[in-house]
Design a protein around this motif. Structure first.
Motif, PDB file in Angstrom:
ATOM      1  N   ALA A  98      -3.623 -46.552 -13.261  1.00 47.25           N
ATOM      2  CA  ALA A  98      -4.610 -45.669 -13.886  1.00 47.25           C
ATOM      3  C   ALA A  98      -5.040 -44.564 -12.929  1.00 47.25           C
ATOM      4  CB  ALA A  98      -5.822 -46.483 -14.338  1.00 47.25           C
ATOM      5  N   ALA A  99      -5.217 -44.921 -11.660  1.00 51.48           N
ATOM      6  CA  ALA A  99      -5.632 -43.929 -10.665  1.00 51.48           C
ATOM      7  C   ALA A  99      -4.569 -42.853 -10.485  1.00 51.48           C
ATOM      8  CB  ALA A  99      -5.915 -44.620  -9.336  1.00 51.48           C
ATOM      9  N   ARG A 100      -3.313 -43.268 -10.480  1.00 50.63           N
ATOM     10  CA  ARG A 100      -2.221 -42.298 -10.337  1.00 50.63           C
ATOM     11  C   ARG A 100      -2.192 -41.342 -11.533  1.00 50.63           C
ATOM     12  NH1 ARG A 100       2.039 -44.272  -7.072  1.00 50.63           N
ATOM     13  NH2 ARG A 100       3.122 -42.310  -7.530  1.00 50.63           N
ATOM     14  N   LEU A 101      -2.437 -41.878 -12.709  1.00 52.38           N
ATOM     15  CA  LEU A 101      -2.426 -41.047 -13.915  1.00 52.38           C
ATOM     16  C   LEU A 101      -3.615 -40.098 -13.941  1.00 52.38           C
ATOM     17  CD1 LEU A 101      -1.465 -43.782 -16.553  1.00 52.38           C
ATOM     18  CD2 LEU A 101       0.045 -42.045 -15.564  1.00 52.38           C
ATOM     19  N   ARG A 102      -4.766 -40.586 -13.498  1.00 52.85           N
ATOM     20  CA  ARG A 102      -5.978 -39.766 -13.519  1.00 52.85           C
ATOM     21  C   ARG A 102      -5.859 -38.574 -12.569  1.00 52.85           C
ATOM     22  NH1 ARG A 102     -11.835 -42.492 -12.525  1.00 52.85           N
ATOM     23  NH2 ARG A 102     -10.868 -43.013 -10.522  1.00 52.85           N
ATOM     24  N   GLU A 103      -5.120 -38.751 -11.492  1.00 52.27           N
ATOM     25  CA  GLU A 103      -4.969 -37.681 -10.504  1.00 52.27           C
ATOM     26  C   GLU A 103      -4.156 -36.503 -11.030  1.00 52.27           C
ATOM     27  OE1 GLU A 103      -3.069 -39.691  -7.331  1.00 52.27           O
ATOM     28  OE2 GLU A 103      -4.879 -40.737  -6.643  1.00 52.27           O
ATOM     29  N   GLU A 135     -14.103 -44.503 -16.408  1.00 50.50           N
ATOM     30  CA  GLU A 135     -14.526 -45.626 -15.580  1.00 50.50           C
ATOM     31  C   GLU A 135     -14.932 -45.173 -14.181  1.00 50.50           C
ATOM     32  OE1 GLU A 135     -11.125 -48.175 -15.792  1.00 50.50           O
ATOM     33  OE2 GLU A 135     -11.661 -48.993 -17.757  1.00 50.50           O
ATOM     34  N   MET A 136     -15.315 -46.137 -13.342  1.00 46.52           N
ATOM     35  CA  MET A 136     -15.657 -45.849 -11.955  1.00 46.52           C
ATOM     36  C   MET A 136     -14.380 -45.570 -11.168  1.00 46.52           C
ATOM     37  SD  MET A 136     -18.476 -48.886 -11.290  1.00 46.52           S
ATOM     38  CE  MET A 136     -17.365 -50.219 -11.776  1.00 46.52           C
ATOM     39  N   ASP A 137     -14.541 -45.264  -9.893  1.00 44.06           N
ATOM     40  CA  ASP A 137     -13.359 -45.073  -9.067  1.00 44.06           C
ATOM     41  C   ASP A 137     -12.626 -46.410  -8.935  1.00 44.06           C
ATOM     42  OD1 ASP A 137     -14.084 -46.469  -6.343  1.00 44.06           O
ATOM     43  OD2 ASP A 137     -15.850 -45.310  -6.916  1.00 44.06           O
ATOM     44  N   PRO A 138     -11.321 -46.387  -8.653  1.00 40.98           N
ATOM     45  CA  PRO A 138     -10.515 -47.615  -8.641  1.00 40.98           C
ATOM     46  C   PRO A 138     -11.055 -48.723  -7.744  1.00 40.98           C
ATOM     47  CG  PRO A 138      -9.096 -45.695  -8.573  1.00 40.98           C
ATOM     48  CD  PRO A 138     -10.498 -45.184  -8.433  1.00 40.98           C
ATOM     49  N   GLU A 141     -13.954 -50.366  -9.537  1.00 35.25           N
ATOM     50  CA  GLU A 141     -13.461 -51.094 -10.709  1.00 35.25           C
ATOM     51  C   GLU A 141     -12.762 -52.387 -10.277  1.00 35.25           C
ATOM     52  OE1 GLU A 141     -13.763 -50.872 -13.909  1.00 35.25           O
ATOM     53  OE2 GLU A 141     -14.793 -48.946 -14.083  1.00 35.25           O
ATOM     54  N   HIS A 142     -12.040 -52.318  -9.174  1.00 38.78           N
ATOM     55  CA  HIS A 142     -11.384 -53.522  -8.655  1.00 38.78           C
ATOM     56  C   HIS A 142     -12.421 -54.559  -8.239  1.00 38.78           C
ATOM     57  CE1 HIS A 142      -8.635 -56.162  -6.560  1.00 38.78           C
ATOM     58  NE2 HIS A 142      -9.388 -56.063  -5.470  1.00 38.78           N
ATOM     59  N   LEU A 143     -13.481 -54.117  -7.581  1.00 42.87           N
ATOM     60  CA  LEU A 143     -14.546 -55.034  -7.179  1.00 42.87           C
ATOM     61  C   LEU A 143     -15.195 -55.666  -8.409  1.00 42.87           C
ATOM     62  CD1 LEU A 143     -16.426 -56.293  -5.070  1.00 42.87           C
ATOM     63  CD2 LEU A 143     -17.836 -54.212  -5.208  1.00 42.87           C
ATOM     64  N   ALA A 144     -15.444 -54.859  -9.425  1.00 38.55           N
ATOM     65  CA  ALA A 144     -16.056 -55.379 -10.651  1.00 38.55           C
ATOM     66  C   ALA A 144     -15.167 -56.430 -11.307  1.00 38.55           C
ATOM     67  CB  ALA A 144     -16.324 -54.234 -11.627  1.00 38.55           C
ATOM     68  N   ALA A 145     -13.860 -56.174 -11.336  1.00 38.47           N
ATOM     69  CA  ALA A 145     -12.925 -57.130 -11.932  1.00 38.47           C
ATOM     70  C   ALA A 145     -12.899 -58.432 -11.138  1.00 38.47           C
ATOM     71  CB  ALA A 145     -11.529 -56.520 -11.999  1.00 38.47           C
ATOM     72  N   SER A 146     -12.983 -58.324  -9.816  1.00 38.76           N
ATOM     73  CA  SER A 146     -12.985 -59.522  -8.967  1.00 38.76           C
ATOM     74  C   SER A 146     -14.247 -60.345  -9.194  1.00 38.76           C
ATOM     75  CB  SER A 146     -12.890 -59.119  -7.491  1.00 38.76           C
ATOM     76  OG  SER A 146     -11.692 -58.417  -7.235  1.00 38.76           O
ATOM     77  N   LEU A 147     -15.385 -59.668  -9.278  1.00 38.62           N
ATOM     78  CA  LEU A 147     -16.650 -60.368  -9.493  1.00 38.62           C
ATOM     79  C   LEU A 147     -16.734 -60.966 -10.898  1.00 38.62           C
ATOM     80  CD1 LEU A 147     -19.101 -57.817  -7.809  1.00 38.62           C
ATOM     81  CD2 LEU A 147     -18.347 -60.022  -6.891  1.00 38.62           C
ATOM     82  N   GLU A 230     -23.735 -49.522 -16.966  1.00 34.08           N
ATOM     83  CA  GLU A 230     -24.624 -48.609 -16.242  1.00 34.08           C
ATOM     84  C   GLU A 230     -23.906 -47.991 -15.046  1.00 34.08           C
ATOM     85  OE1 GLU A 230     -29.109 -48.571 -14.227  1.00 34.08           O
ATOM     86  OE2 GLU A 230     -28.108 -50.478 -14.664  1.00 34.08           O
ATOM     87  N   ALA A 231     -23.137 -48.815 -14.327  1.00 32.97           N
ATOM     88  CA  ALA A 231     -22.398 -48.312 -13.168  1.00 32.97           C
ATOM     89  C   ALA A 231     -21.358 -47.277 -13.580  1.00 32.97           C
ATOM     90  CB  ALA A 231     -21.730 -49.472 -12.439  1.00 32.97           C
ATOM     91  N   ARG A 232     -20.831 -47.417 -14.780  1.00 31.95           N
ATOM     92  CA  ARG A 232     -19.842 -46.457 -15.278  1.00 31.95           C
ATOM     93  C   ARG A 232     -20.492 -45.219 -15.896  1.00 31.95           C
ATOM     94  NH1 ARG A 232     -15.941 -50.889 -18.365  1.00 31.95           N
ATOM     95  NH2 ARG A 232     -14.664 -51.466 -16.550  1.00 31.95           N
ATOM     96  N   GLY A 233     -21.808 -45.266 -16.043  1.00 29.75           N
ATOM     97  CA  GLY A 233     -22.504 -44.137 -16.644  1.00 29.75           C
ATOM     98  C   GLY A 233     -22.474 -44.146 -18.157  1.00 29.75           C
TER      99      GLY A 233
END
Length: 583
Positions: A98-103, A135-138, A141-147, A230-233
């Motif tokens: 997703a990050a590669r595509l967003r760039e 979404e938030m920066d990768p 988002e990775h931290l959120a998925a882990s938690l 909220e974190a994603r706005g």
């Protein structure tokens, strides 16, 4: 009546085949996650994400079947925990893509999609890119998925395990039986008023006892969800449900507004049903109760007869659909045995790599159970029509269109049964069964939607007490049913699994959407005759790679954002109200 899981992974929760498959998947994840991003081109990463998505699906579907068939299978619960770890790894890889595509600039992204290797992925990549922008920066988002593994999805696991362990005493046939939540649920739909009343008392006692725990599970998973939004706005709690269902806000709003305008036209049916049940006014439990019959044994439909009935009526509409149902029943795709230890409810889960599905339910011989079996076979046929798609991601369709296919299968059987019977009492029973299920979509589901909207608004300000949850549930039911019932169900928020599912927020309105959409599809089928079989398959094949609005315009020529389509679908059901009152 029992399914075959060994053909997928032999050995159940002790399966060595599954263990090896899991280890291979973990190795693949590590290989891809350890590779420097600069060494991986987007097309390679896309194919890796797609391949691993299929493997994750295969394992999750299998373990969900293990847990459903035996809620006390502790090894299966441990496997589910291991798969949650794999889900986090998959999310990491997805976020990398997703990050590669967003760039990419828009022109560069458009050029990327012209690559031969990526053409089949055009819709999936476009959708993923848009989600990434929202979404938030990768890294976050990775931290959120882990938690989420232990702080979000775990709450659903707690709920599932607690419900599975419920043992509910119930007086029946002169003895006290110990029932599971699913078995008690079937008693709530008994045609016998006394049985329903006893079941309702047992239900209220059982769920009120567990309510403090379930108030925690609901509040905690909702709190996590709101914090993430909220974190994603995101201010709108429906932003994610809209995206997951590939549906515009205006479509959903128009659907509910049209339904609400027509609700009063169902009240005469509700009054007539109350008379037939021998009550002054329907209670929440009476709404979906079947009409009383003189001889219960004659009203019960043996499982094999139900299977034959469904296949026969599928064949009148679609020989391919009938052949599929015959194969699914023959090859052990269905778990329908009525026994303790099973989770409540029913579902169909798909194994993307195997091209198979498995259907879970508890069959007790009622007409409602026949409808459920047809419903779940409709889901399975939907997935079957997508099995040859080269892209695994294109086989994943939103819940909104999934419920269209399942409800469409129900309608085929219900209308065929009605057309072939000459007995007036049977006709009335069949029409009433259809209307009862319609009220589920128009009122019960609406109550769930209203409750969740208000619950999430209050949850923003802190924990919502059990007592307040009860109040909000009853208020939502009163509004949704037009205050037409004698009593309501304050503990519905606790007993309904859908409120506690973390992967699908607002697991309610897609049912209503799918039901009304299916009526539009069925009307088209009646006009087209035999030629519609292939048209229907074409619609299903597109369902994993189009928005709901585009799908409806392409295959039905209708605009879902305007009231006309919804009103025409509702008119079909309102005609059944007139038919019921005339019989």
């Amino acid at each position: 009546m029992k399914w075959d899981l060994d053909s997928l992974f032999k050995g159940g929760s002790q399966s060595e085949e599954l263990a090896a498959f899991l280890q291979e998947t973990d190795t693949l994840f590590q290989t891809w996650l350890d590779r420097p991003e600069t060494d991986v081109i987007i097309s390679e990463l896309t194919h890796a994400v797609d391949m691993l998505f299929g493997r994750i699906n295969e394992m999750f579907s299998f373990v969900s079947c293990l847990i459903a068939q035996d809620v006390n299978d502790n090894q299966a619960l441990l496997l589910e925990e291991k798969l949650q770890v794999q889900r986090v790894k998959f999310e990491s890889l997805r976020l990398r893509l997703a990050a590669r595509l967003r760039e990419l600039e828009d022109d560069a992204f458009a050029t990327l999609l012209t690559e031969e290797a990526l053409k089949p992925f055009a819709f999936s990549l476009s959708e993923l890119r848009q989600h990434a922008k929202d979404e938030m920066d990768p890294a976050r988002e990775h931290l959120a998925a882990s938690l989420a593994k232990d702080g979000y999805h775990a709450w659903q696991s707690v709920y599932n395990e607690a419900v599975g362990r419920m043992e509910i005493p119930f007086e029946e046939d002169g003895e006290t039986k110990i029932l599971s939540a699913g078995q008690l649920s079937n008693r709530l739909d008994s045609p016998n008023t006394a049985v329903r009343e006893r079941a309702s008392l047992a239900y209220q006692k059982a769920w009120s006892k567990e309510a403090p725990l379930f108030a925690q599970t609901l509040n905690r998973l909702a709190g996590f969800r709101l914090s993430l939004y909220e974190a994603r706005g995101w201010d709108d709690v429906l932003k994610e449900p809209h995206a997951l269902n590939r549906m515009q806000e205006k479509t959903l709003q128009t659907m509910w507004e049209t339904i609400t305008k027509n609700k009063s036209r169902f009240y005469r049916y509700m009054d007539e049903k109350a008379k037939l049940l021998g009550v002054e006014k329907l209670s929440f439990r009476d709404v979906h109760a079947p009409l009383p019959v003189e001889n219960k044994e004659q009203s019960d439909i043996p499982y094999d007869d139900a299977c034959d009935l469904i296949i026969r009526h599928f064949r009148k509409f679609s020989p391919k659909m009938a052949d599929f149902a015959e194969m699914a029943l023959r090859d052990g795709w269905i778990e329908a045995e009525n026994r303790a230890g099973k989770r409540p409810g029913g579902f169909c889960t798909t194994f993307l790599l195997s091209g198979e599905s498995r259907i879970f339910m508890t069959y007790d011989g009622s007409m409602a159970n026949v409808a459920t079996l047809a419903h779940e076979l409709g889901h399975a046929y939907h997935s079957w029509c997508l099995k040859n798609k080269p892209v695994q991601l294109a086989k994943e369709y939103p819940m909104s269109i999934a419920e269209m296919a399942s409800t469409f299968a129900e309608i085929i059987v219900a209308d065929a049964l009605l057309a072939e019977t000459e007995d007036e009492a049977t006709k009335k029973m069949l029409v009433e069964n259809h209307l009862s299920r319609s009220l589920s979509f128009f009122m019960n589901i609406h109550a769930r939607f209203l409750f969740e909207m208000r619950f999430y608004e209050e949850r923003k300000n802190g924990m919502v007490s059990q007592e307040r949850l009860n109040e909000m549930m009853v208020a939502a039911q009163k509004e949704a049913y037009g205050d037409q019932l004698s009593e309501y169900d304050p503990y519905f928020w606790a007993s309904k699994l859908h409120f506690h599912i973390t992967m699908r927020p607002f697991y309610n309105f897609p049912y209503t959407f799918g039901y009304l959409f299916s009526l539009g599809v069925y009307a088209q089928a009646l006009k087209s005759g035999a030629s519609f079989e292939d048209q229907y398959i074409a619609l299903l094949e597109d369902s994993g790679s189009m928005t709901m609005e585009d799908l409806a315009m392409k295959h039905l020529g209708v605009d879902l954002t305007t009231p006309q389509f919804w009103q025409e679908a509702l008119d079909v059901v309102l005609a059944d109200v007139d038919k019921f009152l005339a019989l």
